[in-house]
Design an enzyme around this catalytic site. Structure first.
Site, mmCIF file in Angstrom:
data_model
loop_
_atom_site.group_PDB
_atom_site.id
_atom_site.type_symbol
_atom_site.label_atom_id
_atom_site.label_comp_id
_atom_site.label_asym_id
_atom_site.label_seq_id
_atom_site.Cartn_x
_atom_site.Cartn_y
_atom_site.Cartn_z
ATOM 1 N N LYS A 1 0.677 -1.176 -0.028
ATOM 2 C CA LYS A 1 -0.154 0.076 0.228
ATOM 3 C C LYS A 1 0.773 1.068 -0.012
ATOM 4 C CE LYS A 1 -4.406 -1.390 2.014
ATOM 5 N NZ LYS A 1 -5.314 -1.393 3.155
ATOM 6 N N LYS B 1 -7.201 -11.582 -7.705
ATOM 7 C CA LYS B 1 -8.383 -11.477 -6.757
ATOM 8 C C LYS B 1 -9.250 -10.235 -7.522
ATOM 9 C CE LYS B 1 -9.128 -12.632 -2.341
ATOM 10 N NZ LYS B 1 -8.884 -12.335 -0.951
ATOM 11 N N LYS C 1 -11.603 -4.147 -5.534
ATOM 12 C CA LYS C 1 -11.993 -2.643 -5.796
ATOM 13 C C LYS C 1 -10.990 -1.708 -6.201
ATOM 14 C CE LYS C 1 -12.279 -2.017 -0.635
ATOM 15 N NZ LYS C 1 -13.590 -1.933 0.391
#
Ligand code: TRP
Length: 344
Positions: free
Chosen positions: A122, A206, A209
Site C-alpha cells: 500500500k 483477486k 475494488k
C-alpha cells in the site's frame, strides 16, 4: 510455581470482523465476507463494524465518509445481518478502539510491523510519504479484535498476517502483564465458498475494488443489465467445460466462473461442472448471468431502499455503537488496570 504452560483463554467464543468504507463493494466481498458474517451470527455472538478509522489511513473525502459508512451498513443488512442478533457499529463511534491501539503500539515491536507485506504494497515506492497510521494499521486491527476478546475472525487470505500479528500482540501482552489468560489468541476464518473470487478479466488476480477496470468485478450496486453485460464480456477460453475439477487446472478464468456459479447457488464446483460438462461458454455464460442477477439483484435493491432512508441506518448504527461501547468497557478497564494507569 510449577512450570506448566500458561492457562489458556477460556472465555466465550465470539466472532468479529469489519470492512473498510472505501470504494464500492463487489461480489468477492459479498460471498467472501458478508454472507459469511450473516451465517456466523447464528452460531456465535457476533460483532461486525465499519472500519472508518482504518479507511482514513489513506485520504478519504470528509464529505463522503459518513455516507460510505452507511453504504457498508446497508450492504451488511441487505446480506442478512440482523441488528437484533449481531452488533453492527462504526469503529470511530467506540473510542476504546483507539485507546487500546495506543497501548498495543507500545506492545508490538517495530520488527513485527516491518514484516507486514500489506504496508509494503500500500505504501508503494515512497513509504516516507505514507501516513504513520498506515504503518500501524495492523495494531489498530489487533485492538479491534481483542477489545471484544473475539476468538474467530472471518477475513480474506490477505489478512492472515494481520491475524498472526494480533496473536503475537495478545501473547506478549498476556506475558508482559502477567495475565496469562487475559486476551484470547484469535483464529482467522479464511475458508469457505466464495473465499477465492477472482477478477472477470484475469482469473489469476483477486476481484478487487482497486482494479482500474470496472468490468473486472460485479459491484453490489450494479444494475442487472450491467451484471449480465460484464459476465458476457468476462474473459474465457475456447474449450468446452470439462467433467472434472482436475481438468479445470490451468484454466483460471473457467475455474473462476464455475466457482462463482457454485458459490452463488450454494453448491460445490464439482456439482456445477457435472451439470455443464461438454458445454461451451456461449451456453454457460447466460446461465451464470441469470443466476447472478437473481441472487445479486435483490441485494442491490435492498441496499438502495435502505440508502434512501439514512435515518433508519443511523438508528441501527447508534444502537450498535452503544452495545459495542458497553461490551468494550470491561476489557479496556481491566487493560488499564493491568498496565498500571492512574485511577484504573
Ligand atoms: N483490514 C481489514 C481488511 O481490509 C479490515 C479490518 C479492520 C478488520 N479491522 C479488522 C477485519 C478487524 C477483521 C477484524 O479487510
Amino acid at each position: 510455581m510449577t512450570d506448566q504452560a500458561p492457562a489458556a483463554y477460556s472465555g466465550p467464543q465470539r466472532v468479529l470482523s469489519g470492512v473498510q468504507p472505501s470504494g464500492a463493494l463487489h461480489l468477492g466481498n459479498y460471498l467472501g465476507a458478508l454472507v459469511k458474517f450473516a451465517r456466523l451470527q447464528h452460531e456465535m455472538d457476533t460483532f461486525i463494524f465499519v472500519a472508518d478509522m482504518h479507511a482514513i489511513t489513506v485520504w478519504q473525502d470528509p464529505k463522503l465518509l459518513a455516507n460510505q459508512v452507511r453504504e457498508i451498513t446497508a450492504a451488511y443488512l441487505a446480506s442478512g445481518l440482523d441488528p437484533e442478533k449481531a452488533t453492527i457499529f462504526p469503529q470511530s463511534a467506540v473510542p476504546a478502539h483507539a485507546e487500546l491501539a495506543w497501548i498495543f503500539n507500545c506492545v508490538a515491536r517495530l520488527g513485527w510491523l516491518d514484516r507486514m507485506t500489506q504496508f509494503k504494497e500500500k505504501s508503494g515506492k515512497h513509504k516516507e510519504r505514507a501516513s504513520v497510521g498506515l504503518y500501524t494499521y495492523p495494531v489498530l486491527q489487533a485492538a479491534d479484535i481483542l477489545l471484544y476478546k473475539a476468538t474467530h475472525v472471518p477475513v480474506g487470505d490477505d489478512q492472515r498476517q494481520h491475524l498472526e500479528l494480533t496473536r503475537d500482540i495478545a501473547a506478549k501482552f498476556n506475558h508482559d502483564f502477567e495475565a496469562p489468560a487475559f486476551f484470547p489468541l484469535p483464529d482467522a476464518l479464511t475458508q469457505g465458498p466464495g473465499s477465492r473470487i477472482m477478477s472477470l478479466r484475469d482469473g489469476t488476480a483477486k476481484m478487487s475494488k482497486s482494479d482500474p477496470s470496472d468490468n473486472s468485478r460485479l459491484n453490489l450496486l450494479d444494475e442487472p443489465d450491467l451484471v449480465a453485460q460484464k459476465i458476457r464480456k468476462a474473459k474465457t477460453d475456447p474449450e468446452p467445460l470439462p467433467e472434472t475439477l482436475d481438468e479445470l487446472k490451468g484454466r483460471p478464468e473457467a475455474e473462476n466462473l464455475i466457482g462463482i456459479y457454485a458459490a452463488l447457488d450454494g453448491r460445490s464446483s464439482a456439482e456445477v461442472l457435472a451439470e455443464f460438462a461438454g458445454q461451451g461458454f456461449g451456453a454457460f455464460k447466460p446461465k451464470l448471468a441469470e443466476l447472478a442477477v437473481e441472487k445479486l439483484g435483490p441485494v442491490g435493491a435492498e441496499m438502495r431502499r435502505l440508502m434512501a432512508d439514512p435515518a433508519e441506518i443511523d438508528r441501527v448504527l447508534a444502537k450498535g455503537a452503544e452495545r459495542a461501547r458497553e461490551a468494550a468497557a470491561p476489557t479496556l478497564a481491566e487493560t488499564r488496570r493491568l498496565v498500571g494507569f492512574w485511577g484504573a
